[in-house]
Enzyme design. Structure first.
Site, short mmCIF file in Angstrom:
data_model
loop_
_atom_site.label_atom_id
_atom_site.label_comp_id
_atom_site.label_asym_id
_atom_site.label_seq_id
_atom_site.Cartn_x
_atom_site.Cartn_y
_atom_site.Cartn_z
N TYR A 46 0.88 -1.04 0.14
CA TYR A 46 0.06 -0.15 -0.19
C TYR A 46 0.99 1.11 -0.19
O TYR A 46 1.35 1.72 1.05
CB TYR A 46 -1.08 -0.13 1.31
CG TYR A 46 -1.68 -1.24 1.44
CD1 TYR A 46 -2.04 -1.82 0.32
CD2 TYR A 46 -2.29 -1.44 2.43
CE1 TYR A 46 -3.13 -3.03 0.27
CE2 TYR A 46 -3.31 -2.51 2.68
CZ TYR A 46 -3.61 -3.30 1.69
OH TYR A 46 -4.40 -4.49 1.70
N HIS A 131 0.59 -12.30 1.64
CA HIS A 131 -0.26 -11.32 0.76
C HIS A 131 -0.36 -11.92 -0.50
O HIS A 131 0.57 -12.07 -1.30
CB HIS A 131 0.33 -10.15 0.89
CG HIS A 131 -0.60 -8.87 0.60
ND1 HIS A 131 -0.28 -7.60 0.28
CD2 HIS A 131 -2.03 -9.10 0.33
CE1 HIS A 131 -1.16 -6.90 0.09
NE2 HIS A 131 -2.43 -7.68 -0.06
#
Length: 317
Positions: A46, A131
């Site tokens: 992010y 992830h």
């Protein structure tokens, strides 16, 4: 009665889709804290680490035992020689100073966690997740997950698991690894519930806790009246899904509620779901989501949606 707690997804702190400044990012976290939110989910992905840095700064000074932070491994951030030029190409409005490299190796996992701890300013992570392991499933299973297990044994992380939007990968990892917790992204929402097929049954068998994320399907369910131009899965929403969301909104209105209120309530109503992770790009969005989450629709809404062919009946079982 909604069983789950509301959590803050922190992709927007990494300038997802639009740039915000540090003060605005801090105000989002402050609004979440004031609303009673104590779980914050972030990742190196992010904003090339920006989300982690901003989240750590915003939480600094708050009692460490009072909140939970999850972050993720699988993409290591490699500096671009010369600092890079232009902006990141992954949807985050940040300078392209680094590039993401898939790495679920033991060394990659340990390096990623160490760098996340430094950016967050923490000495431990409450929940560490692989992830999107669908991009390197065999390495993630053979090397990445054992590396997380070792970090848990060392006390660097409290719980371990995976986060993904791929139901097959989620089900495989839960079945083979019995992780502590998982994040299901966009696969158990008011719009669609493929997690009912294998993921949630596997979690029930393994005793795995579920965190439900992307419950607005990237934005399609976030407005009272969905329309063309809204995003779905980080791209333009297909016309048939806009129409389906509109039909759900009509049933919601007939039962005295709104589409986003129903989406929030539905996402947290499954007994396996511990938290509903929702992003926000402003303090006002945080407050709106918290207010809606605190007032779930009348229970008659769900069978009405099933009767209209707009909700999988297994969701009510």
């Amino acid at each position: 009665m909604t069983r789950a707690a509301l959590a803050l997804g922190c992709a927007q702190l990494g300038n997802l889709y639009r740039a915000i400044d540090d003060e605005h990012a801090a105000a989002i976290v402050d609004a979440a804290w004031d609303a009673g939110i104590r779980y914050f989910d972030t990742a190196p992905h992010y904003g090339l680490g920006l989300s982690e840095r901003r989240l750590g700064a915003a939480l600094a000074g708050r009692p460490r035992a009072a909140y939970t932070v999850s972050t993720k491994v699988g993409r290591v951030l490699e500096p671009v020689p010369g600092g890079g030029a232009g902006l990141d190409d992954a949807g985050f409005v940040v300078p392209a100073t680094h590039r993401r490299v898939w790495d679920f190796s033991r060394d990659g996992v340990r390096r990623s966690l160490a760098e996340s701890l430094a950016r967050l300013g923490l000495d431990r992570i409450d929940l560490a997740l692989l992830h999107d392991p669908e991009h390197r499933p065999d390495q993630a299973l053979a090397e990445g997950y054992p590396a997380l297990r070792q970090l848990k044994d060392e006390g660097v992380v409290g719980a371990i698991g995976i986060g993904s939007m791929d139901p097959a990968v989620l089900a495989r990892f839960v079945t083979e690894c019995a992780p502590d917790e998982i994040i299901v992204a966009g696969r158990y929402t008011l719009l669609e519930q493929p997690a009912l097929d294998a993921v949630l049954p596997a979690c029930a068998a393994a005793g795995t806790v579920v965190h439900n994320a992307a419950i607005f399907n990237s934005g399609l369910l976030a407005m009272d009246r969905p329309h063309a131009g809204l995003p779905y899965e980080y791209g333009p929403a297909p016309a048939e899904l806009v129409a389906r969301a509109g039909a759900i909104a009509d049933v919601c209105a007939a039962h005295g509620t709104t589409l986003p209120a129903a989406a929030l309530a539905f996402a947290g109503d499954h007994p396996l779901v511990r938290s509903v992770i929702v992003g926000a790009d402003s303090p006002e969005q945080v407050r709106r989501n918290a207010e809606l989450f605190a007032k779930p629709p009348a229970p008659e809404l769900w069978p009405a949606l099933v009767a209209a062919g707009l909700l999988d009946p297994r969701a009510l079982a």
